[in-house]
Design a protein around this motif. Structure first.
Motif, short mmCIF file in Angstrom:
data_model
loop_
_atom_site.label_atom_id
_atom_site.label_comp_id
_atom_site.label_asym_id
_atom_site.label_seq_id
_atom_site.Cartn_x
_atom_site.Cartn_y
_atom_site.Cartn_z
N ALA A 105 0.92 -1.46 -0.13
CA ALA A 105 -0.11 -0.25 -0.20
C ALA A 105 1.18 1.52 0.18
N GLY A 106 2.20 1.40 0.84
CA GLY A 106 2.95 2.53 0.87
C GLY A 106 3.51 2.72 -0.73
N LEU A 107 3.46 1.85 -0.95
CA LEU A 107 4.27 2.11 -2.62
C LEU A 107 2.77 3.06 -3.86
N TYR A 108 2.11 3.06 -3.16
CA TYR A 108 1.36 3.74 -4.31
C TYR A 108 0.58 5.67 -3.30
N PRO A 109 0.49 6.24 -4.72
CA PRO A 109 -0.15 6.76 -4.11
C PRO A 109 -1.21 7.59 -3.17
N ARG A 110 -2.10 7.09 -3.46
CA ARG A 110 -3.81 6.47 -3.14
C ARG A 110 -4.63 5.32 -2.51
N PRO A 111 -3.26 5.32 -1.68
CA PRO A 111 -3.69 2.84 -1.68
C PRO A 111 -5.18 3.35 -1.01
N MET B 1 11.32 12.63 -1.23
CA MET B 1 11.21 12.43 -2.38
C MET B 1 10.70 10.72 -2.28
N SER B 2 9.54 9.97 -3.10
CA SER B 2 9.61 9.33 -2.79
C SER B 2 9.87 7.74 -3.44
N VAL B 3 10.73 7.92 -4.25
CA VAL B 3 11.74 6.95 -4.05
C VAL B 3 12.64 6.79 -3.28
N ILE B 4 13.09 7.91 -2.57
CA ILE B 4 13.81 7.18 -1.08
C ILE B 4 13.41 6.94 -0.47
N ALA B 5 11.76 7.11 -0.39
CA ALA B 5 11.06 6.59 1.23
C ALA B 5 10.74 5.18 0.80
N ASN B 6 10.66 4.90 -0.16
CA ASN B 6 9.87 3.60 -0.91
C ASN B 6 11.11 3.08 -0.71
N GLY B 7 12.55 3.42 -0.49
CA GLY B 7 13.93 2.76 -0.31
C GLY B 7 13.76 2.12 0.63
N LEU B 8 13.21 3.31 2.37
CA LEU B 8 14.09 2.47 3.30
C LEU B 8 12.78 1.78 3.35
N LEU B 94 6.74 -7.34 -8.60
CA LEU B 94 7.04 -6.08 -8.22
C LEU B 94 7.36 -4.52 -9.48
N ALA B 95 7.71 -5.39 -10.19
CA ALA B 95 7.69 -4.85 -11.77
C ALA B 95 6.69 -4.21 -12.45
N GLY B 96 5.19 -4.47 -11.86
CA GLY B 96 3.82 -4.19 -11.58
C GLY B 96 3.50 -3.15 -10.76
N THR B 97 3.92 -2.87 -9.98
CA THR B 97 4.20 -1.70 -8.71
C THR B 97 4.66 -0.41 -9.61
N PRO B 98 4.15 0.79 -9.24
CA PRO B 98 4.65 1.77 -8.99
C PRO B 98 6.33 1.98 -8.10
N LEU B 99 7.04 0.45 -7.60
CA LEU B 99 8.44 0.92 -6.93
C LEU B 99 9.45 0.48 -8.10
N SER B 100 9.73 1.64 -7.79
CA SER B 100 10.85 2.38 -8.81
C SER B 100 12.24 0.91 -8.33
N PRO B 101 13.32 0.85 -9.36
CA PRO B 101 14.55 0.02 -9.34
C PRO B 101 14.90 0.67 -8.24
N ILE B 102 14.97 1.29 -8.68
CA ILE B 102 15.96 2.38 -7.65
C ILE B 102 16.07 2.59 -5.87
N SER B 103 14.98 2.25 -5.77
CA SER B 103 14.27 2.01 -4.37
C SER B 103 14.42 0.89 -4.22
N PHE B 104 14.34 -0.36 -4.92
CA PHE B 104 14.24 -1.98 -4.02
C PHE B 104 15.82 -2.04 -4.62
N PHE B 105 16.70 -1.26 -4.75
CA PHE B 105 18.25 -1.79 -4.81
C PHE B 105 18.68 -1.06 -3.74
N ILE B 106 18.18 -0.23 -3.14
CA ILE B 106 18.66 0.66 -2.15
C ILE B 106 18.41 -0.31 -0.98
N GLY B 107 17.04 -0.79 -0.60
CA GLY B 107 16.21 -2.14 -0.18
C GLY B 107 16.78 -3.15 0.25
#
Lengths: 282, 266
Positions: A105-111, B1-8, B94-107
């Motif tokens: 859910a955290g990956l989406y802007p409006r979950p 920024m969400s790339v960093i937040a998602n990475g964390l 994961l490829a089907g979600t708005p997760l950036s590969p950069i966040s994945f590798f930060i993880g």
């Protein structure tokens, strides 16, 4: 293309390396808010089609638009607007249901609200259970929950109820109907024709890489395919006749004496579907 | 920024999953500790090192085990993990979600840094308190330890990403990766004293980063009288930095070129 078309596919072709032609030119559109079912036997091209639209595969030819974007080049913003339930996917076996959903859910802007999603798929009692300890059907419900937790405009469901017991299937249908009421557009592939009949507004039948029928569920195959069949036996030989007025035919037959093994058959979706697939194979 | 937040958010998620996976905890996290304990106990009566300057087996093996830990936590854990996730469909999901590969590798890299640091801390504490290993007191030594560790872990993690494409399936991942890791450990002065190896084998090992990491760790934890036994008679910290750096850059290029969420037309 109209503004309300969420999915538009024109002349879609896919040839795999090695020369296998999985799709030989397919056309259909899905309007906003519609539930569309793709039906067809194994290997017909259903999954190839849905995976091209999800952005997992590149097409060989034709046009495809999903939410106005070429899925081959869908970026993260586009992915945030779709939800995908794949045929098989690995779950993080060590996360609990709730952890897994909260993370996604955290990956989406409006979950959506995580607890509501867990309740909607009937896993409230298992929310704190690690996914590895769930049954196959329960894991499938986690897949569905992950597909909807991002609150997608368009939801892809690739054979979502495989492995569900009848009760789970019915509650899944209820869930899909509620998503539909909220305006979610849904593209569904399924082997179960009753499922398509329950959920879909329209359906397309794929066989041998071509769309052999397209239309509203109760019009699929055309009016001819729905003409009732009267079947009876005469001196051990099975006879059948298709007629719009079966009563008249039965009365005429009965006038000559009670017909043997008489039945009147109104083709169900399944009969029509099997006819379509058989014709395509011939 | 969400790339960093998602990475964390991925870092936390990856660490929790890592410690709930019993076999990876044993074979990558605790393994160097188990080996150190075995060596310390088995050779408890044997002195190591030049006459008059001998040290205990625990002290002698600590640097090698730290280097091995870096390799296991970084390269082995990362490459097997990604290979398995590739074949079980995790990456496809994961490829089907708005997760950036950069966040994945930060993880992933965050997980490796945290577990690697915990592992190193555990090794050092056990070596000191259970086996009485003397630890360096100068800040300079700890500074060397910090950069060798961070540089080493990052390089091994990046190389792990590149190597994750090698196994053809998740099932064969351990069978493909573990021999590579094992051979490297044997020729790089982790289990066998590097000074004892024939020169040609030393030269072969010098191509790979593990030899340099082990050397860097020895410079931190062994008395300076051991320096003469090194090839060229020096700790050669510049060499450690240069070789690790070359592998880091090569690994980054390989990862950038080879990593895909999924094989599109398999």
């Amino acid at each position: 293309m109209s503004m309300d078309d969420v999915v538009e596919v024109r002349g879609l072709r896919k040839t795999y390396r090695g020369g296998f032609e999985a799709l030989k030119g397919i056309d259909f559109t899905i309007e906003r808010g519609e539930t569309f079912a793709l039906l067809g036997p194994n290997g017909a091209g259903k999954s190839t089609t849905i995976e091209i639209l999800e952005g997992y595969r590149d097409r060989t030819g034709g046009e495809a638009r999903v939410l106005g974007v070429d899925p081959q080049h869908g970026g993260l913003g586009w992915k945030a607007r779709i939800g995908i339930v794949l045929q098989n996917t690995g779950e993080q076996p060590n996360a609990t249901v709730r952890e897994q959903l909260t993370h996604f859910a955290g990956l989406y802007p409006r979950p959506r609200d995580v607890d509501k999603v867990i309740a909607a798929v009937g896993l409230t009692d298992q929310a704190r259970t690690r996914i590895r300890r769930l049954s196959g059907g329960q894991r499938r419900r986690v897949d569905v929950a992950l597909g909807i937790v991002g609150n997608p405009e368009l939801l892809f469901l690739d054979e979502p109820t495989t492995g569900f017991d009848p009760e789970a299937r019915r509650s899944f249908w209820e869930l899909i109907r509620s998503l539909k009421r909220e305006g979610t557009t849904i593209l569904l592939t399924t082997h179960y024709l009753d499922e398509a009949a329950q959920l879909a507004d329209r359906a397309g039948v794929i066989a041998g890489g071509r769309l052999v029928a397209l239309g509203a569920i109760d019009e699929l195959g055309g009016a001819d395919a729905r003409v009732p069949i009267v079947r009876w036996s005469e001196k051990g030989v099975v006879r059948e006749e298709r007629t719009q007025r079966p009563g008249e035919l039965v009365a005429r037959l009965a006038a000559k004496g009670e017909p043997e093994r008489l039945e009147v058959i109104r083709p169900a979706l399944e009969d029509i579907y099997l006819d379509l697939v058989r014709e395509a194979a011939a | 920024m969400s790339v960093i937040a998602n990475g964390l958010s991925r870092v936390r998620y990856e660490i929790v999953s890592y410690f709930r996976q019993g076999d990876s905890v044993f074979f990558t996290f605790l393994f160097p500790l188990v080996m150190l304990t075995i060596f310390a106990v088995a050779f408890s009566e044997t002195p190591f090192g030049p006459p008059g300057e001998e040290v205990s087996a625990a002290r002698f093996y600590l640097p090698g085990m730290l280097a091995a830990g870096v390799l296991l936590s970084g390269l082995q854990n990362m490459s097997i993990d990604i290979a398995v996730e590739k074949s079980d469909g995790t990456l496809k999901r994961l490829a089907g979600t708005p997760l950036s590969p950069i966040s994945f590798f930060i993880g992933k890299i965050g997980q490796v840094l945290v577990t690697g640091a915990l592992q190193a801390a555990l090794l050092i504490l056990v070596a000191h308190f259970a086996f009485g290993v003397e630890l360096p007191t100068e800040a300079g030594a700890w500074l060397t330890f910090a950069w060798v560790f961070l540089f080493g872990v990052s390089t091994c993690a990046i190389l792990g990403i590149g190597l994750s494409g090698l196994p053809r399936s998740g099932k064969s991942a351990t069978a493909v990766i573990i021999p590579i890791v094992l051979i490297l450990q044997f020729i790089s002065g982790v289990y066998l004293s590097f000074a004892m190896l024939p020169t040609w084998l030393q030269n072969v090992a010098s191509v790979f980063p593990l030899k340099w990491l082990a050397q860097g760790m020895r410079s931190v934890f062994l008395p300076s009288s051991f320096e003469a036994a090194e090839p060229g008679g020096s700790w050669d910290l510049a060499g450690v930095a240069i070789f690790t750096g070359i592998w880091l850059v090569a690994g980054l290029i390989a990862a950038r070129l080879t990593f895909r969420w999924i094989r599109k037309d398999a």
